[in-house]
Design a protein around this motif. Structure first.
Motif, PDB file in Angstrom:
ATOM      1  N   LEU A 113      -3.338 -42.372  63.218  1.00 33.17           N
ATOM      2  CA  LEU A 113      -4.100 -43.605  63.073  1.00 33.17           C
ATOM      3  C   LEU A 113      -3.365 -44.678  63.858  1.00 33.17           C
ATOM      4  CD1 LEU A 113      -4.724 -43.549  59.213  1.00 33.17           C
ATOM      5  CD2 LEU A 113      -6.375 -42.991  60.997  1.00 33.17           C
ATOM      6  N   TYR A 114      -4.101 -45.548  64.536  1.00 33.13           N
ATOM      7  CA  TYR A 114      -3.444 -46.603  65.308  1.00 33.13           C
ATOM      8  C   TYR A 114      -2.883 -47.675  64.394  1.00 33.13           C
ATOM      9  CZ  TYR A 114      -2.274 -49.118  69.500  1.00 33.13           C
ATOM     10  OH  TYR A 114      -1.581 -49.716  70.503  1.00 33.13           O
ATOM     11  N   ASP A 172     -10.398 -48.248  66.230  1.00 35.53           N
ATOM     12  CA  ASP A 172     -10.315 -46.820  66.552  1.00 35.53           C
ATOM     13  C   ASP A 172     -11.720 -46.252  66.621  1.00 35.53           C
ATOM     14  OD1 ASP A 172      -8.021 -45.476  67.155  1.00 35.53           O
ATOM     15  OD2 ASP A 172      -7.361 -45.274  65.089  1.00 35.53           O
ATOM     16  N   TRP A 173     -12.000 -45.575  67.709  1.00 35.57           N
ATOM     17  CA  TRP A 173     -13.285 -44.910  67.860  1.00 35.57           C
ATOM     18  C   TRP A 173     -13.010 -43.423  67.885  1.00 35.57           C
ATOM     19  CZ3 TRP A 173     -17.734 -47.623  67.777  1.00 35.57           C
ATOM     20  CH2 TRP A 173     -17.621 -49.008  67.922  1.00 35.57           C
ATOM     21  N   LEU A 174     -13.683 -42.693  67.029  1.00 37.52           N
ATOM     22  CA  LEU A 174     -13.508 -41.247  66.973  1.00 37.52           C
ATOM     23  C   LEU A 174     -14.726 -40.593  67.603  1.00 37.52           C
ATOM     24  CD1 LEU A 174     -12.172 -40.831  63.362  1.00 37.52           C
ATOM     25  CD2 LEU A 174     -10.885 -40.918  65.474  1.00 37.52           C
ATOM     26  N   VAL A 175     -14.490 -39.718  68.551  1.00 34.63           N
ATOM     27  CA  VAL A 175     -15.567 -38.997  69.204  1.00 34.63           C
ATOM     28  C   VAL A 175     -15.356 -37.517  68.962  1.00 34.63           C
ATOM     29  CG1 VAL A 175     -16.702 -38.498  71.394  1.00 34.63           C
ATOM     30  CG2 VAL A 175     -15.770 -40.771  70.990  1.00 34.63           C
ATOM     31  N   LYS A 186     -13.817 -39.769  57.801  1.00 30.69           N
ATOM     32  CA  LYS A 186     -13.952 -39.804  59.264  1.00 30.69           C
ATOM     33  C   LYS A 186     -12.626 -39.510  59.972  1.00 30.69           C
ATOM     34  CE  LYS A 186     -13.553 -44.820  59.623  1.00 30.69           C
ATOM     35  NZ  LYS A 186     -14.252 -46.034  60.031  1.00 30.69           N
ATOM     36  N   PHE A 187     -11.494 -39.577  59.240  1.00 33.89           N
ATOM     37  CA  PHE A 187     -10.191 -39.282  59.832  1.00 33.89           C
ATOM     38  C   PHE A 187      -9.674 -37.888  59.458  1.00 33.89           C
ATOM     39  CE2 PHE A 187     -10.144 -43.981  59.475  1.00 33.89           C
ATOM     40  CZ  PHE A 187     -10.114 -44.268  60.831  1.00 33.89           C
ATOM     41  N   HIS A 188     -10.493 -37.092  58.795  1.00 35.72           N
ATOM     42  CA  HIS A 188     -10.048 -35.751  58.411  1.00 35.72           C
ATOM     43  C   HIS A 188      -9.810 -34.885  59.642  1.00 35.72           C
ATOM     44  CE1 HIS A 188     -11.560 -35.743  53.973  1.00 35.72           C
ATOM     45  NE2 HIS A 188     -10.696 -36.704  54.230  1.00 35.72           N
ATOM     46  N   TRP A 208      -3.271 -35.378  52.870  1.00 39.65           N
ATOM     47  CA  TRP A 208      -3.941 -36.138  53.925  1.00 39.65           C
ATOM     48  C   TRP A 208      -5.440 -36.193  53.644  1.00 39.65           C
ATOM     49  CZ3 TRP A 208      -3.257 -39.173  58.132  1.00 39.65           C
ATOM     50  CH2 TRP A 208      -4.289 -39.251  59.067  1.00 39.65           C
ATOM     51  N   LEU A 209      -6.044 -35.038  53.383  1.00 44.03           N
ATOM     52  CA  LEU A 209      -7.483 -34.989  53.146  1.00 44.03           C
ATOM     53  C   LEU A 209      -7.891 -35.779  51.903  1.00 44.03           C
ATOM     54  CD1 LEU A 209      -8.240 -31.242  53.927  1.00 44.03           C
ATOM     55  CD2 LEU A 209      -8.605 -33.230  55.416  1.00 44.03           C
ATOM     56  N   GLU A 210      -7.032 -35.772  50.894  1.00 45.12           N
ATOM     57  CA  GLU A 210      -7.338 -36.465  49.643  1.00 45.12           C
ATOM     58  C   GLU A 210      -7.186 -37.979  49.753  1.00 45.12           C
ATOM     59  OE1 GLU A 210      -4.636 -34.706  46.846  1.00 45.12           O
ATOM     60  OE2 GLU A 210      -5.776 -32.835  46.734  1.00 45.12           O
ATOM     61  N   ASN A 211      -6.504 -38.463  50.785  1.00 40.46           N
ATOM     62  CA  ASN A 211      -6.132 -39.882  50.801  1.00 40.46           C
ATOM     63  C   ASN A 211      -6.571 -40.677  52.013  1.00 40.46           C
ATOM     64  OD1 ASN A 211      -4.325 -40.446  48.320  1.00 40.46           O
ATOM     65  ND2 ASN A 211      -3.735 -38.416  49.043  1.00 40.46           N
ATOM     66  N   VAL A 212      -7.236 -40.079  52.956  1.00 42.94           N
ATOM     67  CA  VAL A 212      -7.741 -40.853  54.099  1.00 42.94           C
ATOM     68  C   VAL A 212      -9.256 -40.744  54.125  1.00 42.94           C
ATOM     69  CG1 VAL A 212      -5.634 -40.540  55.472  1.00 42.94           C
ATOM     70  CG2 VAL A 212      -7.553 -38.978  55.792  1.00 42.94           C
TER      71      VAL A 212
END
Length: 149
Positions: free
Chosen positions: A105-106, A139-142, A12-14, A5-9
């Motif tokens: 992820l949406y 998608d907004w990440l807070v 900001k989505f980690h 997951w960490l290697e491929n997204v």
């Protein structure tokens, strides 16, 4: 799974390992498939999918293949097996890319390099012509810890 997951997204989505584990381990209506390298058993790809809601929505939430194993058909097998599995769940009314619960992820991040590959699998990314086929989303990440003093 977490490392892939960490290697491929995008960064900001980690997610940290704990939160990733809480999201991936959903016992109800979870459909997960993995592919391992045959000789050593190392994980080279996975697909996490879920079916949820009153009228079940099959969500292909995550599909990741290790960079050095791409182009070998692993993504094809994961995609087709997962879509087939979701389609056979009683009550599933439609399928979507991305997930609403658990919320990974949406949809596909803007500019993702595999959008053309997914379009070739029949997922529409162009203009939506009929109700129920999807909608444009942002998608907004807070990170609350970053804004709370």
């Amino acid at each position: 799974m977490h490392r892939l997951w960490l290697e491929n997204v995008p960064a900001k989505f980690h997610l940290d390992r704990e939160h990733f584990g809480l999201l991936i381990n959903r016992p109800d209506y979870a459909v997960h498939h993995v592919v391992r390298e045959p000789s050593l058993g190392h994980l080279v790809g996975y697909c996490a999918a879920y079916a949820n809601g009153e009228e079940l929505i099959g969500s292909l939430a995550i599909m990741v293949v290790r960079q050095d194993f791409r182009g070998l058909g692993i993504g094809q097998v994961l995609h087709d097996t997962t879509v087939s599995s979701l389609s056979r769940i009683r009550g599933v009314r439609r399928l979507q890319l991305g997930s609403t619960f658990p919320r990974f992820l949406y949809g596909i991040p803007t500019g993702h390099p595999n959008i053309k590959w997914l379009e070739g699998k029949g997922w529409p990314f162009g203009t939506i012509h009929k109700a129920g086929e999807g909608r444009l989303m942002a998608d907004w990440l807070v990170r609350f810890e970053a804004i709370i003093h």
